[in-house]
Design a protein around this motif. Structure first.
Motif, PDB file in Angstrom:
ATOM      1  N   GLY A  17      -7.080   4.156   2.165  1.00 52.77           N
ATOM      2  CA  GLY A  17      -6.115   3.557   3.069  1.00 52.77           C
ATOM      3  C   GLY A  17      -4.825   4.352   3.061  1.00 52.77           C
ATOM      4  O   GLY A  17      -4.710   5.376   2.391  1.00 52.77           O
ATOM      5  N   PRO A  18      -3.818   3.867   3.771  1.00 57.12           N
ATOM      6  CA  PRO A  18      -2.543   4.577   3.828  1.00 57.12           C
ATOM      7  C   PRO A  18      -1.784   4.465   2.505  1.00 57.12           C
ATOM      8  O   PRO A  18      -2.092   3.636   1.658  1.00 57.12           O
ATOM      9  CB  PRO A  18      -1.791   3.840   4.940  1.00 57.12           C
ATOM     10  CG  PRO A  18      -2.353   2.459   4.907  1.00 57.12           C
ATOM     11  CD  PRO A  18      -3.806   2.633   4.545  1.00 57.12           C
ATOM     12  N   VAL A  19      -0.810   5.312   2.376  1.00 56.72           N
ATOM     13  CA  VAL A  19       0.148   5.194   1.281  1.00 56.72           C
ATOM     14  C   VAL A  19       1.267   4.327   1.826  1.00 56.72           C
ATOM     15  O   VAL A  19       1.717   4.516   2.960  1.00 56.72           O
ATOM     16  CB  VAL A  19       0.663   6.577   0.842  1.00 56.72           C
ATOM     17  CG1 VAL A  19       1.785   6.448  -0.168  1.00 56.72           C
ATOM     18  CG2 VAL A  19      -0.489   7.410   0.272  1.00 56.72           C
ATOM     19  N   ILE A  20       1.691   3.348   1.039  1.00 58.27           N
ATOM     20  CA  ILE A  20       2.730   2.428   1.502  1.00 58.27           C
ATOM     21  C   ILE A  20       3.971   2.525   0.628  1.00 58.27           C
ATOM     22  O   ILE A  20       3.880   2.802  -0.563  1.00 58.27           O
ATOM     23  CB  ILE A  20       2.230   0.968   1.505  1.00 58.27           C
ATOM     24  CG1 ILE A  20       1.885   0.504   0.089  1.00 58.27           C
ATOM     25  CG2 ILE A  20       1.046   0.802   2.453  1.00 58.27           C
ATOM     26  CD1 ILE A  20       1.783  -1.000  -0.064  1.00 58.27           C
ATOM     27  N   ARG A  28      11.418  -0.842  -5.895  1.00 55.71           N
ATOM     28  CA  ARG A  28      10.825  -0.202  -4.714  1.00 55.71           C
ATOM     29  C   ARG A  28       9.992   0.985  -5.178  1.00 55.71           C
ATOM     30  O   ARG A  28      10.444   1.784  -6.002  1.00 55.71           O
ATOM     31  CB  ARG A  28      11.941   0.267  -3.800  1.00 55.71           C
ATOM     32  CG  ARG A  28      11.446   0.965  -2.581  1.00 55.71           C
ATOM     33  CD  ARG A  28      12.594   1.495  -1.762  1.00 55.71           C
ATOM     34  NE  ARG A  28      12.032   2.338  -0.714  1.00 55.71           N
ATOM     35  CZ  ARG A  28      12.450   2.357   0.526  1.00 55.71           C
ATOM     36  NH1 ARG A  28      13.462   1.620   0.881  1.00 55.71           N
ATOM     37  NH2 ARG A  28      11.881   3.144   1.399  1.00 55.71           N
ATOM     38  N   ALA A  29       8.775   1.107  -4.618  1.00 57.50           N
ATOM     39  CA  ALA A  29       7.889   2.197  -5.028  1.00 57.50           C
ATOM     40  C   ALA A  29       6.909   2.525  -3.913  1.00 57.50           C
ATOM     41  O   ALA A  29       6.860   1.841  -2.882  1.00 57.50           O
ATOM     42  CB  ALA A  29       7.129   1.810  -6.301  1.00 57.50           C
ATOM     43  N   TRP A  30       6.119   3.550  -4.143  1.00 54.94           N
ATOM     44  CA  TRP A  30       5.031   3.964  -3.267  1.00 54.94           C
ATOM     45  C   TRP A  30       3.727   3.666  -3.959  1.00 54.94           C
ATOM     46  O   TRP A  30       3.630   3.761  -5.185  1.00 54.94           O
ATOM     47  CB  TRP A  30       5.122   5.455  -2.979  1.00 54.94           C
ATOM     48  CG  TRP A  30       6.277   5.807  -2.105  1.00 54.94           C
ATOM     49  CD1 TRP A  30       7.550   6.091  -2.526  1.00 54.94           C
ATOM     50  CD2 TRP A  30       6.292   5.903  -0.697  1.00 54.94           C
ATOM     51  NE1 TRP A  30       8.353   6.352  -1.453  1.00 54.94           N
ATOM     52  CE2 TRP A  30       7.599   6.245  -0.311  1.00 54.94           C
ATOM     53  CE3 TRP A  30       5.332   5.731   0.293  1.00 54.94           C
ATOM     54  CZ2 TRP A  30       7.962   6.424   1.020  1.00 54.94           C
ATOM     55  CZ3 TRP A  30       5.695   5.918   1.615  1.00 54.94           C
ATOM     56  CH2 TRP A  30       7.007   6.257   1.964  1.00 54.94           C
ATOM     57  N   GLY A  70      10.387   7.572  -6.343  1.00 50.70           N
ATOM     58  CA  GLY A  70      11.169   8.228  -5.298  1.00 50.70           C
ATOM     59  C   GLY A  70      10.331   8.468  -4.066  1.00 50.70           C
ATOM     60  O   GLY A  70       9.807   7.544  -3.447  1.00 50.70           O
ATOM     61  N   ASP A  71      10.166   9.719  -3.728  1.00 50.40           N
ATOM     62  CA  ASP A  71       9.435  10.117  -2.526  1.00 50.40           C
ATOM     63  C   ASP A  71       7.945   9.796  -2.635  1.00 50.40           C
ATOM     64  O   ASP A  71       7.414   9.628  -3.737  1.00 50.40           O
ATOM     65  CB  ASP A  71       9.604  11.626  -2.309  1.00 50.40           C
ATOM     66  CG  ASP A  71      11.051  12.005  -2.034  1.00 50.40           C
ATOM     67  OD1 ASP A  71      11.756  11.193  -1.408  1.00 50.40           O
ATOM     68  OD2 ASP A  71      11.466  13.100  -2.451  1.00 50.40           O
ATOM     69  N   PRO A  72       7.243   9.751  -1.493  1.00 49.16           N
ATOM     70  CA  PRO A  72       5.795   9.540  -1.526  1.00 49.16           C
ATOM     71  C   PRO A  72       5.121  10.591  -2.414  1.00 49.16           C
ATOM     72  O   PRO A  72       5.470  11.768  -2.368  1.00 49.16           O
ATOM     73  CB  PRO A  72       5.367   9.730  -0.064  1.00 49.16           C
ATOM     74  CG  PRO A  72       6.593   9.490   0.730  1.00 49.16           C
ATOM     75  CD  PRO A  72       7.748   9.918  -0.128  1.00 49.16           C
ATOM     76  N   GLY A  73       4.215  10.130  -3.238  1.00 46.29           N
ATOM     77  CA  GLY A  73       3.524  11.031  -4.152  1.00 46.29           C
ATOM     78  C   GLY A  73       4.246  11.243  -5.470  1.00 46.29           C
ATOM     79  O   GLY A  73       3.702  11.839  -6.395  1.00 46.29           O
ATOM     80  N   ALA A  74       5.486  10.769  -5.573  1.00 52.78           N
ATOM     81  CA  ALA A  74       6.242  10.907  -6.820  1.00 52.78           C
ATOM     82  C   ALA A  74       5.687   9.924  -7.847  1.00 52.78           C
ATOM     83  O   ALA A  74       5.184   8.855  -7.490  1.00 52.78           O
ATOM     84  CB  ALA A  74       7.721  10.628  -6.577  1.00 52.78           C
ATOM     85  N   PRO A  75       5.765  10.263  -9.134  1.00 44.83           N
ATOM     86  CA  PRO A  75       5.323   9.322 -10.172  1.00 44.83           C
ATOM     87  C   PRO A  75       6.089   8.004 -10.091  1.00 44.83           C
ATOM     88  O   PRO A  75       7.213   7.956  -9.593  1.00 44.83           O
ATOM     89  CB  PRO A  75       5.641  10.054 -11.475  1.00 44.83           C
ATOM     90  CG  PRO A  75       5.758  11.482 -11.103  1.00 44.83           C
ATOM     91  CD  PRO A  75       6.265  11.506  -9.680  1.00 44.83           C
ATOM     92  N   VAL A  76       5.464   6.949 -10.595  1.00 47.67           N
ATOM     93  CA  VAL A  76       6.050   5.617 -10.585  1.00 47.67           C
ATOM     94  C   VAL A  76       6.485   5.267 -12.003  1.00 47.67           C
ATOM     95  O   VAL A  76       5.685   5.329 -12.930  1.00 47.67           O
ATOM     96  CB  VAL A  76       5.044   4.570 -10.062  1.00 47.67           C
ATOM     97  CG1 VAL A  76       5.680   3.197 -10.011  1.00 47.67           C
ATOM     98  CG2 VAL A  76       4.513   4.974  -8.691  1.00 47.67           C
ATOM     99  N   ARG A 131       0.286   7.587 -10.168  1.00 48.73           N
ATOM    100  CA  ARG A 131       0.213   6.802  -8.936  1.00 48.73           C
ATOM    101  C   ARG A 131      -0.199   5.382  -9.286  1.00 48.73           C
ATOM    102  O   ARG A 131      -0.659   5.121 -10.389  1.00 48.73           O
ATOM    103  CB  ARG A 131      -0.752   7.407  -7.936  1.00 48.73           C
ATOM    104  CG  ARG A 131      -2.204   7.225  -8.266  1.00 48.73           C
ATOM    105  CD  ARG A 131      -3.082   7.646  -7.067  1.00 48.73           C
ATOM    106  NE  ARG A 131      -4.174   6.744  -6.880  1.00 48.73           N
ATOM    107  CZ  ARG A 131      -5.389   6.938  -7.378  1.00 48.73           C
ATOM    108  NH1 ARG A 131      -5.643   7.998  -8.091  1.00 48.73           N
ATOM    109  NH2 ARG A 131      -6.339   6.063  -7.150  1.00 48.73           N
ATOM    110  N   ILE A 132      -0.001   4.484  -8.331  1.00 48.38           N
ATOM    111  CA  ILE A 132      -0.504   3.126  -8.477  1.00 48.38           C
ATOM    112  C   ILE A 132      -1.290   2.772  -7.223  1.00 48.38           C
ATOM    113  O   ILE A 132      -1.054   3.320  -6.146  1.00 48.38           O
ATOM    114  CB  ILE A 132       0.624   2.101  -8.739  1.00 48.38           C
ATOM    115  CG1 ILE A 132       1.632   2.064  -7.588  1.00 48.38           C
ATOM    116  CG2 ILE A 132       1.309   2.371 -10.061  1.00 48.38           C
ATOM    117  CD1 ILE A 132       2.682   0.982  -7.734  1.00 48.38           C
ATOM    118  N   ASP A 133      -2.245   1.871  -7.385  1.00 44.99           N
ATOM    119  CA  ASP A 133      -3.031   1.348  -6.273  1.00 44.99           C
ATOM    120  C   ASP A 133      -2.693  -0.125  -6.131  1.00 44.99           C
ATOM    121  O   ASP A 133      -2.460  -0.814  -7.134  1.00 44.99           O
ATOM    122  CB  ASP A 133      -4.527   1.466  -6.551  1.00 44.99           C
ATOM    123  CG  ASP A 133      -5.003   2.909  -6.657  1.00 44.99           C
ATOM    124  OD1 ASP A 133      -4.321   3.816  -6.125  1.00 44.99           O
ATOM    125  OD2 ASP A 133      -6.050   3.146  -7.281  1.00 44.99           O
TER     126      ASP A 133
END
Length: 139
Positions: A17-20, A28-30, A70-76, A131-133
């Motif tokens: 699915g998409p990255v949100i 706030r996170a991706w 931070g940005d999409p793909g950045a560690p959480v 990453r997180i799902d």
């Protein structure tokens, strides 16, 4: 965990699915969206958070629960209080009002000298996930 969808990036891998971008009580996170239907920006959604990789490095910290990137793909960066430690490598951490299950690396795989292989109940810990799902569910 209840989150608000802030932004969507198209899926980059077939079958994913998409990255949100989302916000919740802990920040706030991706995340990778793992639902069958694509959410709408602005929607409030109940999700289960999954950390797909083992935790290999963590530190003891002070401060409130957090889940931020931070940005999409950045560690959480995730901060929470250990609520339970299972006999195997699973640890339950309270991040704000929610519980996140974590799998810790086996002691032989641990990269953090001076720590046991897992934190203890009551420890306030912080670690970074590549990453997180998130999996939506209905209550």
């Amino acid at each position: 965990m209840r989150i608000e969808i802030l932004d969507l990036l198209p899926a980059t891998e077939t079958g994913k699915g998409p990255v949100i971008a989302f916000s919740g009580m802990s920040g706030r996170a991706w995340a990778q969206w793992c639902g069958s239907e694509v959410p709408q920006v602005g929607a409030l959604v109940d999700v289960e958070v999954d950390i797909p990789d083992e935790v290999t490095h963590w530190v003891t910290v002070d401060g409130p629960g957090a889940m931020v990137s931070g940005d999409p793909g950045a560690p959480v960066r995730i901060r929470g209080v250990v609520a339970g430690v299972d006999e195997d490598s699973v640890v339950a951490a309270r991040v704000g009002a929610d519980i996140v299950l974590l799998e810790f690396a086996a002691p032989a795989n641990s990269v953090q000298p001076g720590h046991d292989d897992k934190p203890m109940v009551g420890d306030s810990i912080e670690f970074t996930a590549a990453r997180i799902d998130v999996y939506p569910y209905s209550v």
